[in-house]
Scaffold this motif. Structure first.
Motif, PDB file in Angstrom:
ATOM      1  N   ILE A  71       0.843  -1.198   0.000  1.00  0.00           N
ATOM      2  CA  ILE A  71       0.000   0.000   0.000  1.00  0.00           C
ATOM      3  C   ILE A  71       0.878   1.248   0.000  1.00  0.00           C
ATOM      4  CG2 ILE A  71      -1.616   1.347   1.412  1.00  0.00           C
ATOM      5  CD1 ILE A  71      -2.858  -1.369   2.246  1.00  0.00           C
ATOM      6  N   LEU A  72       1.933   1.229   0.807  1.00  0.00           N
ATOM      7  CA  LEU A  72       2.852   2.359   0.839  1.00  0.00           C
ATOM      8  C   LEU A  72       3.508   2.573  -0.526  1.00  0.00           C
ATOM      9  CD1 LEU A  72       4.432   4.548   2.414  1.00  0.00           C
ATOM     10  CD2 LEU A  72       6.133   2.777   2.902  1.00  0.00           C
ATOM     11  N   ILE A  73       3.957   1.497  -1.149  1.00  0.00           N
ATOM     12  CA  ILE A  73       4.589   1.605  -2.473  1.00  0.00           C
ATOM     13  C   ILE A  73       3.604   2.169  -3.487  1.00  0.00           C
ATOM     14  CG2 ILE A  73       5.541   0.270  -4.399  1.00  0.00           C
ATOM     15  CD1 ILE A  73       6.766  -1.617  -2.247  1.00  0.00           C
ATOM     16  N   GLY A  74       2.372   1.629  -3.501  1.00  0.00           N
ATOM     17  CA  GLY A  74       1.351   2.138  -4.425  1.00  0.00           C
ATOM     18  C   GLY A  74       1.028   3.597  -4.187  1.00  0.00           C
ATOM     19  N   SER A  75       0.971   3.983  -2.919  1.00  0.00           N
ATOM     20  CA  SER A  75       0.683   5.382  -2.572  1.00  0.00           C
ATOM     21  C   SER A  75       1.807   6.309  -3.009  1.00  0.00           C
ATOM     22  CB  SER A  75       0.470   5.513  -1.070  1.00  0.00           C
ATOM     23  OG  SER A  75      -0.626   4.743  -0.652  1.00  0.00           O
ATOM     24  N   LEU A  76       3.045   5.904  -2.743  1.00  0.00           N
ATOM     25  CA  LEU A  76       4.182   6.728  -3.147  1.00  0.00           C
ATOM     26  C   LEU A  76       4.273   6.858  -4.667  1.00  0.00           C
ATOM     27  CD1 LEU A  76       6.923   5.528  -0.634  1.00  0.00           C
ATOM     28  CD2 LEU A  76       5.763   7.741  -0.685  1.00  0.00           C
ATOM     29  N   LEU A  77       4.067   5.748  -5.363  1.00  0.00           N
ATOM     30  CA  LEU A  77       4.112   5.798  -6.830  1.00  0.00           C
ATOM     31  C   LEU A  77       3.014   6.707  -7.382  1.00  0.00           C
ATOM     32  CD1 LEU A  77       4.897   2.078  -7.756  1.00  0.00           C
ATOM     33  CD2 LEU A  77       6.441   4.044  -7.889  1.00  0.00           C
ATOM     34  N   THR A  78       1.857   6.706  -6.735  1.00  0.00           N
ATOM     35  CA  THR A  78       0.782   7.598  -7.157  1.00  0.00           C
ATOM     36  C   THR A  78       1.153   9.044  -6.869  1.00  0.00           C
ATOM     37  OG1 THR A  78      -0.879   5.903  -6.743  1.00  0.00           O
ATOM     38  CG2 THR A  78      -1.655   8.171  -6.857  1.00  0.00           C
ATOM     39  N   GLY A  79       1.670   9.294  -5.684  1.00  0.00           N
ATOM     40  CA  GLY A  79       2.047  10.649  -5.301  1.00  0.00           C
ATOM     41  C   GLY A  79       3.110  11.253  -6.205  1.00  0.00           C
ATOM     42  N   PHE A  80       4.026  10.424  -6.668  1.00  0.00           N
ATOM     43  CA  PHE A  80       5.086  10.901  -7.560  1.00  0.00           C
ATOM     44  C   PHE A  80       4.679  10.877  -9.026  1.00  0.00           C
ATOM     45  CE2 PHE A  80       7.962   9.464  -3.996  1.00  0.00           C
ATOM     46  CZ  PHE A  80       8.276  10.744  -3.591  1.00  0.00           C
ATOM     47  N   GLY A  81       3.448  10.462  -9.321  1.00  0.00           N
ATOM     48  CA  GLY A  81       2.940  10.459 -10.692  1.00  0.00           C
ATOM     49  C   GLY A  81       3.434   9.303 -11.547  1.00  0.00           C
ATOM     50  N   VAL A  82       3.981   8.278 -10.921  1.00  0.00           N
ATOM     51  CA  VAL A  82       4.525   7.136 -11.657  1.00  0.00           C
ATOM     52  C   VAL A  82       3.470   6.043 -11.857  1.00  0.00           C
ATOM     53  CG1 VAL A  82       6.302   5.330 -11.589  1.00  0.00           C
ATOM     54  CG2 VAL A  82       6.833   7.632 -10.793  1.00  0.00           C
ATOM     55  N   PHE A  83       2.587   5.872 -10.863  1.00  0.00           N
ATOM     56  CA  PHE A  83       1.624   4.771 -10.904  1.00  0.00           C
ATOM     57  C   PHE A  83       0.759   4.814 -12.159  1.00  0.00           C
ATOM     58  CE2 PHE A  83      -2.134   2.330 -10.011  1.00  0.00           C
ATOM     59  CZ  PHE A  83      -1.661   1.258  -9.272  1.00  0.00           C
ATOM     60  N   ASP A  84       0.246   5.984 -12.497  1.00  0.00           N
ATOM     61  CA  ASP A  84      -0.633   6.090 -13.669  1.00  0.00           C
ATOM     62  C   ASP A  84       0.095   5.745 -14.961  1.00  0.00           C
ATOM     63  OD1 ASP A  84      -2.812   6.772 -12.122  1.00  0.00           O
ATOM     64  OD2 ASP A  84      -2.467   8.920 -12.316  1.00  0.00           O
ATOM     65  N   LYS A  85       1.373   6.105 -15.048  1.00  0.00           N
ATOM     66  CA  LYS A  85       2.153   5.763 -16.238  1.00  0.00           C
ATOM     67  C   LYS A  85       2.369   4.264 -16.330  1.00  0.00           C
ATOM     68  CE  LYS A  85       4.474  10.210 -16.302  1.00  0.00           C
ATOM     69  NZ  LYS A  85       5.689  10.962 -16.012  1.00  0.00           N
ATOM     70  N   LEU A  86       2.643   3.627 -15.202  1.00  0.00           N
ATOM     71  CA  LEU A  86       2.797   2.177 -15.184  1.00  0.00           C
ATOM     72  C   LEU A  86       1.474   1.479 -15.488  1.00  0.00           C
ATOM     73  CD1 LEU A  86       5.054   1.670 -12.023  1.00  0.00           C
ATOM     74  CD2 LEU A  86       5.738   1.417 -14.419  1.00  0.00           C
ATOM     75  N   ALA A  87       0.400   1.968 -14.878  1.00  0.00           N
ATOM     76  CA  ALA A  87      -0.914   1.350 -15.065  1.00  0.00           C
ATOM     77  C   ALA A  87      -1.417   1.488 -16.495  1.00  0.00           C
ATOM     78  CB  ALA A  87      -1.918   1.946 -14.092  1.00  0.00           C
ATOM     79  N   LYS A  88      -0.958   2.517 -17.191  1.00  0.00           N
ATOM     80  CA  LYS A  88      -1.362   2.709 -18.586  1.00  0.00           C
ATOM     81  C   LYS A  88      -0.945   1.502 -19.426  1.00  0.00           C
ATOM     82  CE  LYS A  88      -0.748   5.880 -22.457  1.00  0.00           C
ATOM     83  NZ  LYS A  88      -0.073   7.091 -22.926  1.00  0.00           N
ATOM     84  N   TYR A  89       0.213   0.956 -19.111  1.00  0.00           N
ATOM     85  CA  TYR A  89       0.704  -0.203 -19.856  1.00  0.00           C
ATOM     86  C   TYR A  89       0.332  -1.527 -19.196  1.00  0.00           C
ATOM     87  CZ  TYR A  89       3.259   3.291 -22.424  1.00  0.00           C
ATOM     88  OH  TYR A  89       3.568   4.385 -23.190  1.00  0.00           O
ATOM     89  N   ALA A  90       0.367  -1.573 -17.880  1.00  0.00           N
ATOM     90  CA  ALA A  90       0.126  -2.821 -17.167  1.00  0.00           C
ATOM     91  C   ALA A  90      -1.353  -3.171 -17.093  1.00  0.00           C
ATOM     92  CB  ALA A  90       0.710  -2.729 -15.763  1.00  0.00           C
ATOM     93  N   GLY A  91      -2.208  -2.185 -17.117  1.00  0.00           N
ATOM     94  CA  GLY A  91      -3.644  -2.425 -17.087  1.00  0.00           C
ATOM     95  C   GLY A  91      -4.129  -2.961 -15.760  1.00  0.00           C
ATOM     96  N   ALA A  92      -5.072  -3.887 -15.833  1.00  0.00           N
ATOM     97  CA  ALA A  92      -5.734  -4.401 -14.642  1.00  0.00           C
ATOM     98  C   ALA A  92      -4.792  -5.152 -13.719  1.00  0.00           C
ATOM     99  CB  ALA A  92      -6.895  -5.306 -15.041  1.00  0.00           C
TER     100      ALA A  92
END
Length: 151
Positions: A71-92
């Motif tokens: 949860i911490l990793i997901g939160s930090l990645l979201t806060g730094f704007g990285v999660f959405d870029k990863l999720a764009k390719y990784a999907g569900a």
């Protein structure tokens, strides 16, 4: 609710849109989701193993700090704007596990931060996650009650 009836002109336009719309690559999307979800699970299992070894606790108990770490990793990645870029390719595969839940909470908090700490961040951060938490707690309660009654 029934769809409104389209005029012939609107129907013709909808047909053109369908023809111009790019077709999703279902196989590629499924494989990316499968492997990215597997990678999230692999990281989670590695964290469980790490906490089992370093804290000397059974794996079932080590799953709690491992989940909190994810949860911490997901939160930090979201806060730094990285999660959405990863999720764009990784999907569900990246969005469905606990990392996606963390992303939904932090994204809502970040979106409304300009409205202030109380009315923005605190009030809006559980807009999506609140329903998940509520139904999760209620389901756990019902199943716990059933388990207590019949065992």
């Amino acid at each position: 609710m029934a769809k409104p009836k389209l005029t012939p002109k609107q129907q013709k336009y909808q047909n053109k849109v369908k023809q111009a719309e790019p077709k999703p690559d279902y196989l590629r999307n499924a494989l990316l989701a499968f492997f990215s979800g597997g990678l999230v699970c692999l990281i989670g299992q590695a964290l469980i193993d790490f906490y089992t070894v370093t804290m000397r606790v059974p794996p079932k108990e080590a799953a709690n700090p491992a989940t909190a770490t994810m949860i911490l990793i997901g939160s930090l990645l979201t806060g730094f704007g990285v999660f959405d870029k990863l999720a764009k390719y990784a999907g569900a595969g990246l969005a469905v596990p606990v990392t996606g839940f963390a992303n939904s909470v932090v994204s809502a908090a970040l979106e409304f931060r300009e409205e202030g700490l109380i009315y923005g961040v605190c009030a809006k951060m559980f807009t999506l996650a609140g329903a998940v938490i509520t139904f999760g707690v209620m389901t756990a309660f019902v199943f716990g009650l059933i388990h207590a009654i019949f065992h």
